[in-house]
Design a protein around this motif. Sequence first.
Motif, PDB file in Angstrom:
ATOM      1  N   SER A   1       1.312 -11.111   4.403  1.00 51.17           N
ATOM      2  CA  SER A   1       0.876 -10.835   5.778  1.00 51.17           C
ATOM      3  C   SER A   1       1.883  -9.979   6.538  1.00 51.17           C
ATOM      4  CB  SER A   1       0.641 -12.153   6.525  1.00 51.17           C
ATOM      5  OG  SER A   1       1.813 -12.959   6.513  1.00 51.17           O
ATOM      6  N   ASN A   2       3.166 -10.041   6.169  1.00 47.43           N
ATOM      7  CA  ASN A   2       4.198  -9.240   6.835  1.00 47.43           C
ATOM      8  C   ASN A   2       4.507  -7.946   6.095  1.00 47.43           C
ATOM      9  OD1 ASN A   2       4.639 -11.091   8.965  1.00 47.43           O
ATOM     10  ND2 ASN A   2       5.970 -12.327   7.664  1.00 47.43           N
ATOM     11  N   PHE A   3       3.718  -7.639   5.072  1.00 50.87           N
ATOM     12  CA  PHE A   3       3.974  -6.448   4.270  1.00 50.87           C
ATOM     13  C   PHE A   3       2.700  -5.601   4.226  1.00 50.87           C
ATOM     14  CE2 PHE A   3       6.666  -9.882   2.811  1.00 50.87           C
ATOM     15  CZ  PHE A   3       7.927  -9.295   2.828  1.00 50.87           C
ATOM     16  N   PRO A   4       2.508  -4.736   5.206  1.00 46.04           N
ATOM     17  CA  PRO A   4       1.241  -3.992   5.332  1.00 46.04           C
ATOM     18  C   PRO A   4       0.948  -3.070   4.162  1.00 46.04           C
ATOM     19  CG  PRO A   4       2.903  -3.158   6.876  1.00 46.04           C
ATOM     20  CD  PRO A   4       3.458  -4.419   6.300  1.00 46.04           C
TER      21      PRO A   4
ATOM     22  N   PRO B   1       7.698  -9.941  -1.841  1.00 46.33           N
ATOM     23  CA  PRO B   1       6.833  -9.616  -2.982  1.00 46.33           C
ATOM     24  C   PRO B   1       7.679  -9.153  -4.162  1.00 46.33           C
ATOM     25  CG  PRO B   1       6.000  -8.629  -0.956  1.00 46.33           C
ATOM     26  CD  PRO B   1       7.369  -9.141  -0.649  1.00 46.33           C
ATOM     27  N   PRO B   2       7.230  -9.407  -5.383  1.00 46.98           N
ATOM     28  CA  PRO B   2       7.988  -8.965  -6.556  1.00 46.98           C
ATOM     29  C   PRO B   2       8.081  -7.448  -6.625  1.00 46.98           C
ATOM     30  CG  PRO B   2       6.315 -10.580  -7.159  1.00 46.98           C
ATOM     31  CD  PRO B   2       6.018 -10.158  -5.753  1.00 46.98           C
ATOM     32  N   MET B   3       9.071  -7.002  -7.373  1.00 48.76           N
ATOM     33  CA  MET B   3       9.215  -5.589  -7.694  1.00 48.76           C
ATOM     34  C   MET B   3       8.904  -5.411  -9.173  1.00 48.76           C
ATOM     35  SD  MET B   3      12.730  -4.737  -5.588  1.00 48.76           S
ATOM     36  CE  MET B   3      12.458  -2.971  -5.428  1.00 48.76           C
ATOM     37  N   LEU B   4       8.372  -4.253  -9.517  1.00 47.58           N
ATOM     38  CA  LEU B   4       8.034  -3.961 -10.908  1.00 47.58           C
ATOM     39  C   LEU B   4       9.269  -3.366 -11.584  1.00 47.58           C
ATOM     40  CD1 LEU B   4       5.599  -4.123 -12.851  1.00 47.58           C
ATOM     41  CD2 LEU B   4       5.180  -1.716 -12.345  1.00 47.58           C
TER      42      LEU B   4
ATOM     43  N   THR C   1      14.209   1.417 -13.733  1.00 46.00           N
ATOM     44  CA  THR C   1      13.461   1.803 -12.543  1.00 46.00           C
ATOM     45  C   THR C   1      12.865   0.565 -11.899  1.00 46.00           C
ATOM     46  OG1 THR C   1      12.905   3.947 -13.528  1.00 46.00           O
ATOM     47  CG2 THR C   1      11.583   3.234 -11.648  1.00 46.00           C
ATOM     48  N   LEU C   2      12.944   0.490 -10.571  1.00 45.89           N
ATOM     49  CA  LEU C   2      12.320  -0.577  -9.805  1.00 45.89           C
ATOM     50  C   LEU C   2      11.247   0.036  -8.902  1.00 45.89           C
ATOM     51  CD1 LEU C   2      15.352  -2.805  -8.757  1.00 45.89           C
ATOM     52  CD2 LEU C   2      13.432  -3.511 -10.186  1.00 45.89           C
ATOM     53  N   VAL C   3      10.049  -0.525  -8.955  1.00 39.16           N
ATOM     54  CA  VAL C   3       8.934  -0.059  -8.124  1.00 39.16           C
ATOM     55  C   VAL C   3       8.665  -1.124  -7.076  1.00 39.16           C
ATOM     56  CG1 VAL C   3       6.535   0.666  -8.077  1.00 39.16           C
ATOM     57  CG2 VAL C   3       7.952   1.213 -10.067  1.00 39.16           C
ATOM     58  N   SER C   4       8.787  -0.748  -5.809  1.00 41.74           N
ATOM     59  CA  SER C   4       8.566  -1.673  -4.700  1.00 41.74           C
ATOM     60  C   SER C   4       7.224  -1.363  -4.053  1.00 41.74           C
ATOM     61  CB  SER C   4       9.690  -1.561  -3.661  1.00 41.74           C
ATOM     62  OG  SER C   4       9.394  -2.334  -2.518  1.00 41.74           O
ATOM     63  N   VAL C   5       6.236  -2.239  -4.265  1.00 42.14           N
ATOM     64  CA  VAL C   5       4.930  -2.028  -3.643  1.00 42.14           C
ATOM     65  C   VAL C   5       4.986  -2.354  -2.153  1.00 42.14           C
ATOM     66  CG1 VAL C   5       3.626  -2.390  -5.752  1.00 42.14           C
ATOM     67  CG2 VAL C   5       4.185  -4.345  -4.326  1.00 42.14           C
ATOM     68  N   SER C   6       5.903  -3.228  -1.742  1.00 43.44           N
ATOM     69  CA  SER C   6       6.003  -3.560  -0.318  1.00 43.44           C
ATOM     70  C   SER C   6       6.603  -2.415   0.477  1.00 43.44           C
ATOM     71  CB  SER C   6       6.838  -4.835  -0.128  1.00 43.44           C
ATOM     72  OG  SER C   6       8.135  -4.670  -0.664  1.00 43.44           O
ATOM     73  N   GLU C   7       7.496  -1.634  -0.141  1.00 43.43           N
ATOM     74  CA  GLU C   7       8.054  -0.443   0.506  1.00 43.43           C
ATOM     75  C   GLU C   7       7.196   0.795   0.257  1.00 43.43           C
ATOM     76  OE1 GLU C   7      12.735  -0.204   0.484  1.00 43.43           O
ATOM     77  OE2 GLU C   7      12.024  -0.867  -1.461  1.00 43.43           O
ATOM     78  N   GLY C   8       6.449   0.767  -0.844  1.00 42.68           N
ATOM     79  CA  GLY C   8       5.753   1.977  -1.263  1.00 42.68           C
ATOM     80  C   GLY C   8       6.716   3.009  -1.807  1.00 42.68           C
ATOM     81  N   LYS C   9       7.769   2.527  -2.504  1.00 45.36           N
ATOM     82  CA  LYS C   9       8.814   3.430  -2.981  1.00 45.36           C
ATOM     83  C   LYS C   9       9.136   3.154  -4.438  1.00 45.36           C
ATOM     84  CE  LYS C   9      11.233   3.980   1.461  1.00 45.36           C
ATOM     85  NZ  LYS C   9      12.532   3.785   2.168  1.00 45.36           N
ATOM     86  N   ILE C  10       9.698   4.183  -5.078  1.00 50.07           N
ATOM     87  CA  ILE C  10      10.192   4.091  -6.449  1.00 50.07           C
ATOM     88  C   ILE C  10      11.702   4.267  -6.415  1.00 50.07           C
ATOM     89  CG2 ILE C  10      10.146   5.117  -8.749  1.00 50.07           C
ATOM     90  CD1 ILE C  10       7.292   6.100  -8.087  1.00 50.07           C
ATOM     91  N   HIS C  11      12.432   3.285  -6.906  1.00 47.13           N
ATOM     92  CA  HIS C  11      13.890   3.355  -6.973  1.00 47.13           C
ATOM     93  C   HIS C  11      14.267   3.705  -8.411  1.00 47.13           C
ATOM     94  CE1 HIS C  11      14.219   1.565  -2.944  1.00 47.13           C
ATOM     95  NE2 HIS C  11      13.281   0.733  -3.333  1.00 47.13           N
TER      96      HIS C  11
END
Length: 336
Positions: A274-277, A67-70, A79-89
């Motif tokens: 489907s692999n990214f809850p 999935p893309p990162m914001l 800043t990178l926002v990963s919705v698949s990780e639920g994390k903010i880098h």
Amino acid sequence: MTRASSSSSTCSLLNREWDSLLLDVVFEILDKLLEPADHVRFAAVCKRYHSLAKDYNQAKRHTRQLPPMLLILDQQKTTLVSVSEGKIHDNVELPSPPPSTWSCYSCGHRWLATVEECTKEGVTIELQHPFRKSSTSIRLPVLKRISLEKVPTPLRFIDAIFSKNQTYALCHNAEIVSVNLDSNSYNVPEAKLLTRLKLSSRYYGRGYLVESSKGDLLYIERVLATWKIHGFKVHKVAFGDGDGSVIEQLLETRSIGDEALFLDDNHAVSVSVSNFPKCQRNSIYYSSNIYFSSKNGMCTSVFNLEDETITQPYPLKIMQSHPYGLWIMPSFNGLC
């Protein structure tokens, strides 16, 4: 000597078999590590793990889509926002940091486009791949306005896509045309009108053409009212022939299955989650500039196609203090 030679050959054979078995095991492990950061940690264990991770990335880079990162740009930090990780880098150091400017756009395939100059002669655009270690910007030739043959009225394209061996363009007045770039000896592209869409009863906002991970061509309509995003409409393009030259009908749907759409003001991409809850399936993640916030005032949110609700789950809540972000595809290639 014979025994030593035989023993050496046996050891060499066993080592090759062990390496092959180890590679299969590592591939199984890395298949379950969905985030690039986990692959980097695996590769950092030792030189052998680094080599195995590199083999994996080279083998899987054409079939594995994340999935893309914001990507959030400002003058002080990236800043990178990963919705698949639920994390903010936060404070990310990219190999090739993009410019912090409102004229920077996501344009697909992990590239960013920056408008350098816009004159009467045309538009000058530079391309940049922020995840490549040795990336150099690519300055495109000046893009000039082109004329299309066999078009009764002037058209202004707002999106284009290459799908099913055809080039399709979406016009500002909600028309889909196919564009033949090699139609004649005069180097003048020809456009064929395929369908004229029926606009939403509410004010028409912005349209997108995107191909799903299953190969379906989708038309996405962003619906605006009083300069606010009220939602989206998704249409599946049904072709009446096998070569994609005739559109039979547009089928509005409220289900894209396990897919999620990621939209900003300039680009759209569809990814199977489907692999990214932590990603919401059958939803549209969108980021728009401050002039087109959603009806609840949020510029970056998630629209659920089934119940038509708009929410801003973590980590997208960081956008309450940032005006705008770009969706960009992360890359396995080059991480290890």
